[in-house]
Design an enzyme around this catalytic site. Sequence first.
Site, PDB file in Angstrom:
ATOM      1  N   GLY A  85      23.702  47.377 -23.163  1.00 23.83           N
ATOM      2  CA  GLY A  85      24.144  47.905 -21.858  1.00 23.83           C
ATOM      3  C   GLY A  85      24.276  49.104 -20.578  1.00 23.83           C
ATOM      4  O   GLY A  85      23.363  47.391 -19.896  1.00 23.83           O
ATOM      5  N   VAL A 103      21.435  53.931 -18.495  1.00 17.54           N
ATOM      6  CA  VAL A 103      21.145  54.392 -20.046  1.00 17.54           C
ATOM      7  C   VAL A 103      20.309  53.789 -20.488  1.00 17.54           C
ATOM      8  O   VAL A 103      18.951  54.725 -21.064  1.00 17.54           O
ATOM      9  CB  VAL A 103      22.306  54.541 -21.159  1.00 17.54           C
ATOM     10  CG1 VAL A 103      22.679  54.959 -21.983  1.00 17.54           C
ATOM     11  CG2 VAL A 103      23.313  54.867 -20.162  1.00 17.54           C
ATOM     12  N   GLU A 107      18.763  45.146 -23.107  1.00 15.76           N
ATOM     13  CA  GLU A 107      19.829  43.869 -22.072  1.00 15.76           C
ATOM     14  C   GLU A 107      20.518  44.037 -21.523  1.00 15.76           C
ATOM     15  O   GLU A 107      21.597  45.296 -22.018  1.00 15.76           O
ATOM     16  CB  GLU A 107      20.816  42.995 -23.140  1.00 15.76           C
ATOM     17  CG  GLU A 107      20.009  42.481 -24.351  1.00 15.76           C
ATOM     18  CD  GLU A 107      19.925  41.366 -23.739  1.00 15.76           C
ATOM     19  OE1 GLU A 107      19.920  40.220 -22.850  1.00 15.76           O
ATOM     20  OE2 GLU A 107      18.972  39.872 -24.376  1.00 15.76           O
ATOM     21  N   CYS A 109      28.935  41.207 -18.828  1.00 14.26           N
ATOM     22  CA  CYS A 109      27.275  41.743 -18.039  1.00 14.26           C
ATOM     23  C   CYS A 109      27.115  39.583 -17.926  1.00 14.26           C
ATOM     24  O   CYS A 109      26.280  40.622 -16.363  1.00 14.26           O
ATOM     25  CB  CYS A 109      26.841  41.075 -19.221  1.00 14.26           C
ATOM     26  SG  CYS A 109      26.552  40.611 -20.458  1.00 14.26           S
TER      27      CYS A 109
END
Length: 493
Positions: free
Chosen positions: A199, A203, A221, A255
Amino acid sequence: MASFDAEYTPLEEIPKIRTELRDTFASGLTLPPAFRIQQLHQLARMCQENKDAIVDALTLDLGKPKIEVFSGEIGPIVDRSLYAAERLREWTRPEKVEVGTAWQKEWDTRLYRLPKGVVLVIAPWNYPVVLSLQPVIGAIAAGCCLVLKLSEVAPHWASLLTRLLPQYLDTRAYRIVNGAVPEVTRALELQWDHIFYTGHSAVARIVSAAAAKHLTPLTLELGGKSPVIIDPASDLTLAARRILYGKFNGAGQTCICPDYVLIPTSAKAAFIAAYKEAYAEFFPNGCLDSDDYASIVNPTHHARLKGLLDRTKGRIVMGGRVGEDKRGRMVRMELTVVDGVEEEDALMEGEIFGPILPILEVRDIDQAIEFVRRRPHPLVLYAFTQDDDVRRKILLRTTSGNLVFNDTYMQLAVKELPFGGVGESGHGRQFSKWSFDLFSYERSYVDVPPHLESGLSHRYPPYDDMAMAIMSAATNMEIPSDEVSGGGVEDLL
Ligand code: NAD
């Protein structure tokens, strides 16, 4: 249909689930390779037998084209589950380690790869299938029990998997937790044997702090801005087609999406023209209403992207229009190119995570490299060049999780290479054996035969000169001269 909120896992259930999984792990259920292989086959079967339902869920969540769901979500999970199942015996086999030191020759020295225990996987929404289930492959292969926290932002996928998983996998070992921040927060209060988080880096800082409290090993990741450097001498038509491919997949909500382009002034106009040409070829009727092009995940993310277009000081030279999907939600955005973007622009503040491509002019490749170097380490660095000197410069003077020349996205197709970030884009490596490794730990094993006792007795006091000579031998080892032949930077290439 019940609202997704109704299916959130009650907070008090989360510690109970973990306790049940701990009991299962202690029972040894997940240890035998045969069990793991059967569960990996079941995971592949679940994806194959429910293809249509998965496509329907991802259409509702993300407007994802069927071909993207097959090639980028279901296909990789089937392929990688079977790949892991096929190699599992080899990966789990204990390794007899040969020792080089003469007096240890008769010792029994081995390396075991054993499961870490009960692990927590926290998944994002953007590739909901592959990013939830890829770590599940690793955890099953390693022999772990697992809690999978699905993203609340892809609710149709979350509902579907919550229904399917118990039909295919052994729920004594593998469980789902649904919910949002309170549910993740509750899960993070507990001790796990590994946490795998995919994410956002903001966070990730919360997850890291929670993991640190229990000294839990962690894989992150993350994403960030993955740049594209274009050598003006490269084939600009090919570069444009391949960058557009990377940008339109998932409408840029990936991503590894090429985030922005660094290009010398001399090649800029030709590159933009080639990008427009490729766009016209791929989407002859435009992409806004095309079934071959995904939606933005929800109106909130859409508003964020539209806000970037409103705030940029660059010039929109392609696209820029927005629209509603067939359900009347404001989630469609054209593939867009913004020229004349400066480093301080709104488009350069954070990861775009959408179909907008900013173009930044640089003097030359060196300036592009310096630009990349002064920003956080990207997940991927893309470069288009046929020049070995340029390749070498980029390899040795920049840092990124993956380095891809002359294409975008295709690194994901190579099962034999690991995937992961560095620095701000995360840490840890996954896919194939790397996924198995990160949920396993290497347990070293030494058995010193009793009959060798006399050869080891010098370690016991009272010490004499002989004991001192033997025990201090390494402190007198000869250190070789520093004059080595070779060993230059070429050896790294
Ligand atoms: P996100 O961080 O918002 O959400 C991911 C998970 O974290 C969700 O399950 C969510 O419930 C949980 N979460 C969100 N806020 C939280 C909080 N305050 N406390 C605890 N948990 C919280 O990420 P996202 O929006 O789903 O994904 C987008 C980001 O993920 C992008 O930066 C993208 O680049 C990155 N990403 C990386 C990879 C990779 O493999 N490296 C893959 C996909 C996405």
